[in-house]
Design a protein around this motif. Sequence first.
Motif, PDB file in Angstrom:
ATOM      1  N   HIS A  33      -1.706   5.750   7.451  1.00 20.88           N
ATOM      2  CA  HIS A  33      -0.347   6.223   7.193  1.00 20.88           C
ATOM      3  C   HIS A  33      -0.417   7.367   6.184  1.00 20.88           C
ATOM      4  O   HIS A  33      -1.314   7.389   5.322  1.00 20.88           O
ATOM      5  N   TYR A  86      -0.631  11.767   0.551  1.00 21.56           N
ATOM      6  CA  TYR A  86      -1.506  10.612   0.380  1.00 21.56           C
ATOM      7  C   TYR A  86      -1.703   9.894   1.714  1.00 21.56           C
ATOM      8  O   TYR A  86      -0.735   9.685   2.456  1.00 21.56           O
ATOM      9  N   GLN A  88      -3.026   6.223   3.447  1.00 19.34           N
ATOM     10  CA  GLN A  88      -2.979   4.808   3.036  1.00 19.34           C
ATOM     11  C   GLN A  88      -3.361   3.930   4.209  1.00 19.34           C
ATOM     12  O   GLN A  88      -3.009   4.233   5.365  1.00 19.34           O
ATOM     13  N   ARG A  97      -3.606  -3.160   0.081  1.00 18.81           N
ATOM     14  CA  ARG A  97      -3.148  -1.867   0.589  1.00 18.81           C
ATOM     15  C   ARG A  97      -3.870  -0.817  -0.272  1.00 18.81           C
ATOM     16  O   ARG A  97      -3.986  -1.010  -1.494  1.00 18.81           O
ATOM     17  N   PHE A  99      -4.571   3.394  -1.234  1.00 21.06           N
ATOM     18  CA  PHE A  99      -4.195   4.804  -1.144  1.00 21.06           C
ATOM     19  C   PHE A  99      -5.410   5.686  -1.399  1.00 21.06           C
ATOM     20  O   PHE A  99      -6.290   5.336  -2.201  1.00 21.06           O
TER      21      PHE A  99
ATOM     22  N   LEU B  45      -1.031   7.923  -6.435  1.00 22.98           N
ATOM     23  CA  LEU B  45      -0.366   6.646  -6.188  1.00 22.98           C
ATOM     24  C   LEU B  45      -1.389   5.518  -6.229  1.00 22.98           C
ATOM     25  O   LEU B  45      -2.496   5.653  -5.690  1.00 22.98           O
ATOM     26  N   TRP B  47      -1.574   1.383  -5.442  1.00 26.49           N
ATOM     27  CA  TRP B  47      -0.970   0.136  -4.982  1.00 26.49           C
ATOM     28  C   TRP B  47      -1.285  -0.974  -5.966  1.00 26.49           C
ATOM     29  O   TRP B  47      -2.420  -1.083  -6.450  1.00 26.49           O
ATOM     30  N   SER B 104       2.655   0.102   6.754  1.00 25.84           N
ATOM     31  CA  SER B 104       3.150   1.352   6.188  1.00 25.84           C
ATOM     32  C   SER B 104       4.381   1.061   5.337  1.00 25.84           C
ATOM     33  O   SER B 104       5.046   0.052   5.511  1.00 25.84           O
ATOM     34  N   PHE B 105       4.681   1.969   4.428  1.00 30.12           N
ATOM     35  CA  PHE B 105       5.801   1.786   3.513  1.00 30.12           C
ATOM     36  C   PHE B 105       6.913   2.752   3.930  1.00 30.12           C
ATOM     37  O   PHE B 105       6.834   3.949   3.652  1.00 30.12           O
TER      38      PHE B 105
END
Lengths: 107, 118
Positions: A33, A86, A88, A97, A99, B45, B47, B104-105
């Motif tokens: 993603h 980014y 992921q 999860r 990144f 970022l 997590w 996915s977010f």
Amino acid sequence: SYVLTQSPPVSVAPGQTAALTCGGVDIDTKSVHWYQHQPGAAPILVIFNDNERPSGIPDRFSGSNSGNAASLTISRVEPGDEADYYCQVWDTASGHRVFGGGTKLTV
Amino acid sequence: QVLLVESGGDVVQPGKSLRLSCAVSGLTISDSPMNWVRQAPGKGLEWLAYISETGDRIYYAESARGRFAVSRDNSKKTLFFDMSSLVPEDTATYFCARERAGASFDHWGPGTLVTVSS
């Protein structure tokens, strides 16, 4: 745990194509993603499951995933595309999860 | 319209605790796995934690395990993040994010700033 390595900063002129990469061991066995993140804003999902676009994301954004590298391609780049991007994934072995470190796109 | 709004960020001294909240509207929270993600100044970022729809499955990043705890109250449409023994390296903007297809977010809040400083 699983590690994602993203390409160095990229600078492109408006109207050109930007190609960003995300490397990981056997990354093609995972769904990748991509997020666009501009300063002071919430990240935005631009590609999910390797190559699918959420509604509202222009078709200038595309993704692919093969072997040990996934890629995000932005065609006809616009000034508004300037951001950090980014990748992921979900590491199913650990449940984590993960990144990548991000790639800064300058237009 | 889907809205996620974080709150609770503050300036705290090292060693102190803090509770962050994430209020959710415009979607069925009981169908939504949720996550916490942070971004330290000048960094990428990171997590931190995942919680399943019912809260029966929780995962933490190594940096969060032992000091941080995620929980949720679906009846109040709220996600929580309890942080303890804070250190200056925890200074960051903290985001909540809803998880969907393939982990996915798809929806994020604007973030709340936590500053750990004496």
